[in-house]
Design a protein around this motif. Structure first.
Motif, PDB file in Angstrom:
ATOM      1  N   ALA A  30      -0.302  15.661  -2.330  1.00  0.00           N
ATOM      2  CA  ALA A  30      -0.180  14.318  -2.902  1.00  0.00           C
ATOM      3  C   ALA A  30       1.412  13.571  -3.415  1.00  0.00           C
ATOM      4  CB  ALA A  30      -1.270  14.763  -4.252  1.00  0.00           C
ATOM      5  N   GLU A  31       1.474  14.547  -3.247  1.00  0.00           N
ATOM      6  CA  GLU A  31       3.151  14.239  -3.095  1.00  0.00           C
ATOM      7  C   GLU A  31       3.459  13.373  -1.528  1.00  0.00           C
ATOM      8  OE1 GLU A  31       5.994  17.188  -4.296  1.00  0.00           O
ATOM      9  OE2 GLU A  31       5.452  16.788  -6.436  1.00  0.00           O
ATOM     10  N   GLN A  32       2.809  13.779  -0.637  1.00  0.00           N
ATOM     11  CA  GLN A  32       3.358  13.564   0.500  1.00  0.00           C
ATOM     12  C   GLN A  32       2.613  12.043   0.843  1.00  0.00           C
ATOM     13  OE1 GLN A  32       5.342  14.613   3.235  1.00  0.00           O
ATOM     14  NE2 GLN A  32       4.861  12.622   3.818  1.00  0.00           N
ATOM     15  N   LEU A  33       1.272  12.099   0.379  1.00  0.00           N
ATOM     16  CA  LEU A  33       0.585  10.923   0.616  1.00  0.00           C
ATOM     17  C   LEU A  33       1.111   9.990   0.151  1.00  0.00           C
ATOM     18  CD1 LEU A  33      -2.203  10.023   1.940  1.00  0.00           C
ATOM     19  CD2 LEU A  33      -3.730  10.642  -0.143  1.00  0.00           C
ATOM     20  N   THR A  54       2.326   9.465 -12.830  1.00  0.00           N
ATOM     21  CA  THR A  54       0.600   9.706 -12.409  1.00  0.00           C
ATOM     22  C   THR A  54      -0.273   9.565 -11.621  1.00  0.00           C
ATOM     23  OG1 THR A  54       1.528   8.403 -14.552  1.00  0.00           O
ATOM     24  CG2 THR A  54      -1.079   7.383 -14.223  1.00  0.00           C
ATOM     25  N   ALA A  55       0.475   8.604  -9.755  1.00  0.00           N
ATOM     26  CA  ALA A  55      -0.676   8.395  -9.038  1.00  0.00           C
ATOM     27  C   ALA A  55      -0.770  10.337  -7.832  1.00  0.00           C
ATOM     28  CB  ALA A  55       0.474   7.240  -7.929  1.00  0.00           C
ATOM     29  N   THR A  59      -4.275  11.997  -7.771  1.00  0.00           N
ATOM     30  CA  THR A  59      -4.351  12.273  -6.775  1.00  0.00           C
ATOM     31  C   THR A  59      -5.253  13.621  -6.011  1.00  0.00           C
ATOM     32  OG1 THR A  59      -3.409  10.651  -5.552  1.00  0.00           O
ATOM     33  CG2 THR A  59      -4.190  12.397  -3.667  1.00  0.00           C
ATOM     34  N   VAL A  60      -4.190  14.291  -6.886  1.00  0.00           N
ATOM     35  CA  VAL A  60      -4.210  15.726  -6.954  1.00  0.00           C
ATOM     36  C   VAL A  60      -5.965  16.347  -7.811  1.00  0.00           C
ATOM     37  CG1 VAL A  60      -4.220  17.861  -8.273  1.00  0.00           C
ATOM     38  CG2 VAL A  60      -2.126  17.003  -7.108  1.00  0.00           C
ATOM     39  N   THR A  78      -6.397   3.259  -4.125  1.00  0.00           N
ATOM     40  CA  THR A  78      -6.352   3.242  -4.874  1.00  0.00           C
ATOM     41  C   THR A  78      -4.476   3.092  -5.474  1.00  0.00           C
ATOM     42  OG1 THR A  78      -8.785   3.879  -5.441  1.00  0.00           O
ATOM     43  CG2 THR A  78      -6.654   4.589  -7.441  1.00  0.00           C
ATOM     44  N   LEU A  79      -4.160   4.223  -3.886  1.00  0.00           N
ATOM     45  CA  LEU A  79      -3.373   4.666  -4.639  1.00  0.00           C
ATOM     46  C   LEU A  79      -2.216   3.491  -4.324  1.00  0.00           C
ATOM     47  CD1 LEU A  79      -2.701   8.584  -2.573  1.00  0.00           C
ATOM     48  CD2 LEU A  79      -2.025   7.252  -5.615  1.00  0.00           C
TER      49      LEU A  79
END
Length: 91
Positions: A30-33, A54-55, A59-60, A78-79
């Motif tokens: 999620a952090e990489q995305l 929050t993002a 994601t997670v 969404t991101l």
């Protein structure tokens, strides 16, 4: 790490350790995305904005809840909406 494993487990309401490795890998992904959507290379850049936190948590949670039928295109859209104000114009 923007979000710790314990914070994420609390957010997901997971109180057992069976999925710890899975959730930890989702946090990393999620952090990489989010970095990719933000067009950022350095991890330090992610910690400055509460929207990014929050993002990552969203994601997670999305990955965890939709493990078998995730719609990655919908997630990326969404991101992009969540992180639009923080997104760099170019790499």
């Amino acid at each position: 790490m923007i979000v710790t494993l314990e914070e994420m487990k609390q957010y997901l309401r997971v109180d057992y350790e069976d999925d710890d490795q899975l959730i930890a890998s989702f946090i990393t992904t999620a952090e990489q995305l989010c970095r990719d959507v933000l067009r950022m290379d350095e991890e330090a850049d992610l910690g400055n904005d509460e929207k990014v936190r929050t993002a990552v948590m969203y994601t997670v949670a999305y990955f965890y809840e939709h493990r078998e039928e995730a719609d990655h295109h919908d997630l990326i859209l969404t991101l992009r909406s969540l992180l639009f104000g923080s997104r760099k114009e170019a790499f």
